[in-house]
Design an enzyme around this catalytic site. Structure first.
Site, PDB file in Angstrom:
ATOM      1  N   PHE A 211      55.283  38.925  77.804  1.00 28.09           N
ATOM      2  CA  PHE A 211      55.603  38.158  79.026  1.00 28.09           C
ATOM      3  C   PHE A 211      54.477  37.146  79.250  1.00 28.09           C
ATOM      4  O   PHE A 211      53.905  37.049  80.335  1.00 28.09           O
ATOM      5  CB  PHE A 211      55.715  39.068  80.265  1.00 28.09           C
ATOM      6  CG  PHE A 211      56.720  40.180  80.151  1.00 28.09           C
ATOM      7  CD1 PHE A 211      58.074  39.941  80.383  1.00 28.09           C
ATOM      8  CD2 PHE A 211      56.320  41.464  79.807  1.00 28.09           C
ATOM      9  CE1 PHE A 211      58.997  40.982  80.288  1.00 28.09           C
ATOM     10  CE2 PHE A 211      57.239  42.498  79.712  1.00 28.09           C
ATOM     11  CZ  PHE A 211      58.575  42.261  79.956  1.00 28.09           C
ATOM     12  N   ASP A 233      57.515  35.758  74.766  1.00 29.14           N
ATOM     13  CA  ASP A 233      58.202  35.412  76.015  1.00 29.14           C
ATOM     14  C   ASP A 233      59.637  35.031  75.656  1.00 29.14           C
ATOM     15  O   ASP A 233      59.916  34.599  74.536  1.00 29.14           O
ATOM     16  CB  ASP A 233      57.500  34.241  76.731  1.00 29.14           C
ATOM     17  CG  ASP A 233      57.822  34.205  78.225  1.00 29.14           C
ATOM     18  OD1 ASP A 233      56.965  34.606  79.027  1.00 29.14           O
ATOM     19  OD2 ASP A 233      58.942  33.769  78.581  1.00 29.14           O
ATOM     20  N   SER A 234      60.536  35.184  76.618  1.00 32.31           N
ATOM     21  CA  SER A 234      61.932  34.824  76.347  1.00 32.31           C
ATOM     22  C   SER A 234      62.200  33.348  76.657  1.00 32.31           C
ATOM     23  O   SER A 234      63.268  32.842  76.342  1.00 32.31           O
ATOM     24  CB  SER A 234      62.872  35.708  77.172  1.00 32.31           C
ATOM     25  OG  SER A 234      62.552  35.590  78.542  1.00 32.31           O
ATOM     26  N   ALA A 262      61.267  40.967  75.568  1.00 33.04           N
ATOM     27  CA  ALA A 262      60.020  41.727  75.414  1.00 33.04           C
ATOM     28  C   ALA A 262      60.282  43.178  75.004  1.00 33.04           C
ATOM     29  O   ALA A 262      59.605  43.706  74.109  1.00 33.04           O
ATOM     30  CB  ALA A 262      59.248  41.694  76.728  1.00 33.04           C
ATOM     31  N   ASP A 282      52.426  41.574  81.434  1.00 34.47           N
ATOM     32  CA  ASP A 282      52.414  41.000  82.788  1.00 34.47           C
ATOM     33  C   ASP A 282      53.813  40.479  83.103  1.00 34.47           C
ATOM     34  O   ASP A 282      54.049  39.272  83.116  1.00 34.47           O
ATOM     35  CB  ASP A 282      51.370  39.870  82.841  1.00 34.47           C
ATOM     36  CG  ASP A 282      51.311  39.190  84.193  1.00 34.47           C
ATOM     37  OD1 ASP A 282      51.720  39.803  85.198  1.00 34.47           O
ATOM     38  OD2 ASP A 282      50.847  38.035  84.252  1.00 34.47           O
ATOM     39  N   CYS A 322      53.914  42.511  89.681  1.00 35.00           N
ATOM     40  CA  CYS A 322      53.874  41.591  90.817  1.00 35.00           C
ATOM     41  C   CYS A 322      55.016  41.897  91.784  1.00 35.00           C
ATOM     42  O   CYS A 322      55.453  41.034  92.537  1.00 35.00           O
ATOM     43  CB  CYS A 322      53.876  40.135  90.360  1.00 35.00           C
ATOM     44  SG  CYS A 322      55.246  39.695  89.318  1.00 35.00           S
TER      45      CYS A 322
END
Ligand code: SAH
Length: 378
Positions: A211, A233-234, A262, A282, A322
């Site tokens: 990520f 990352d996508s 991921a 992350d 987050c």
């Protein structure tokens, strides 16, 4: 309010019909039924959080001088707690500006007003910034979802200057950022202390940054002498941005990129027998609302279970969340579950979040959304 909180909810107010006609974001004074005076507030009759405290002094005058002194206090604090000119300059309620975010990219300032009250004060705030700091450009990144709660339109505008492009320099690594277009205000300042911490251990390391977005963690590690960095990352645009940043910093031959999901990539790397000295995960918020908190929390556990097998014995795993709706202890329990399911032991070296440039109002502890754990696995 009686216990010190800075908000009044709409159902706590004897809402007279004329109050509903007040302009969103206008100034009001709030008083208890027993005549206790709570102070000076911004009021929005259309929001569940109807009144937000500006000043406990009922007679405060919210004028240019008042704004200037609050911004000056925020600047003075950052001078003490940060080591560069790239940081969050105002973090909403904790800095006395309810719902206002200001990020400082040296001489470029990026504002986000998430309340009608702050939206109205943007011209004065912008003037205060120009008074206090060397300013090349000011951007209003008023395109956050939070603005809908206050019935504010979404827009991105240059309030001052002609060119807002910047290069964030962190740990000697140059990150070109476009504050008009990037995610949030263009850069994730909240992870700075955690990027510092991981980079400090990255000399000679094989690093996996999952990520990665535009590569903040991984490229900081490359800058600190990592032997090799794999970014996952996508998002194709995010990886393209990371690729350009790697080129600018002459890291390209030590950085590879995987554009894929991921969870699938972690499984594939493990079955290929890949191993890393540092793994960073992350992800975006998995628990976006109270309703999906359970499923979101379990996703963090699954992520830890899939990431742990890729960490070399003695290597490090940095996990972040987050999510507002993933309380620290429950999230940590998920990580512990994931490690155990991967049949790995370890120790937590550090539990933390954003740095002191993201202060938290003591009565709004849930606004400390970012949680980070750094573990060493055996
Ligand atoms: N670590 C980054 C910030 C991560 S933001 C930094 O320090 O800058 C979350 C990132 O996860 C976004 O870039 C998004 O594109 C990516 N993402 C979301 N879902 C994903 C998935 N299933 N697989 C891979 N990447 C994903």
């Amino acid at each position: 309010m009686r216990a010190g909180a800075p908000w009044v909810f709409s159902n706590e107010i004897a809402m007279k019909p004329e109050y509903r006609q007040f302009p969103p974001g206008g100034l009001v004074r709030v008083q208890g039924a027993d005549d206790v005076r709570f102070g000076c507030f911004m009021f929005n009759p259309h929001s569940l959080i109807a009144a937000r405290l500006l000043d406990r002094n009922q007679d405060a005058v919210i004028d240019q001088a008042w704004i200037l002194s609050r911004v000056a206090a925020a600047v003075a604090l950052r001078a003490l707690v940060t080591d560069s000119f790239f940081y969050r300059l105002v973090h909403a309620e904790a800095d006395g500006f309810p719902g206002l975010i200001i990020d400082r990219y040296d001489d470029v300032l990026v504002l986000q007003a998430n309340t009608a009250g702050m939206d109205r004060l943007l011209p004065e705030i912008s003037a205060a910034l120009q008074n206090l700091l060397p300013v090349r450009a000011i951007v209003a990144r008023n395109d956050s979802a939070a603005r809908q709660h206050e019935k504010l339109p979404e827009s991105v505008a240059l309030l001052h200057g002609t060119d807002a492009s910047v290069v964030v320099v962190e740990g000697g690594v140059k990150f070109p950022v476009d504050p008009m277009a990037g995610q949030k205000t263009g850069w994730f300042f909240d992870q700075k202390p955690n990027r510092d911490r991981v980079a400090a251990m990255a000399g000679g390391a094989r690093v996996l940054d999952v990520f990665c977005h535009t590569g903040g963690f991984g490229l900081r590690c490359a800058g600190a002498g990592a032997a090799h960095v794999t970014l996952v990352d996508s998002s194709a645009p995010a990886l393209e941005h990371a690729r350009q940043t790697a080129t600018v910093n002459e890291f390209s031959e030590r950085v590879s990129m995987v554009r894929a999901d991921a969870f699938e990539t972690l499984t594939q790397l493990a079955s290929a027998g890949e191993i890393f000295d540092i793994v960073v995960c992350d992800p975006p918020a998995f628990a976006k609302s109270k309703k999906d908190a359970g499923a979101g929390l379990r996703a963090y556990g699954r992520l830890a279970r899939l990431a742990a097998p890729l960490v070399a014995p003695g290597g490090f795993l940095l996990m972040a969340s987050c999510s507002h709706h993933a309380p620290l202890m429950e999230w940590a329990a998920q990580l512990a579950w994931g490690l155990h399911r991967a049949r790995r032991d370890g120790k937590i070296l550090f539990t933390g979040g954003a740095g002191p440039d993201h202060p938290v109002h003591p009565h709004l502890p849930e606004s400390a959304y970012l949680k980070v754990q750094l573990l060493q696995l055996t």
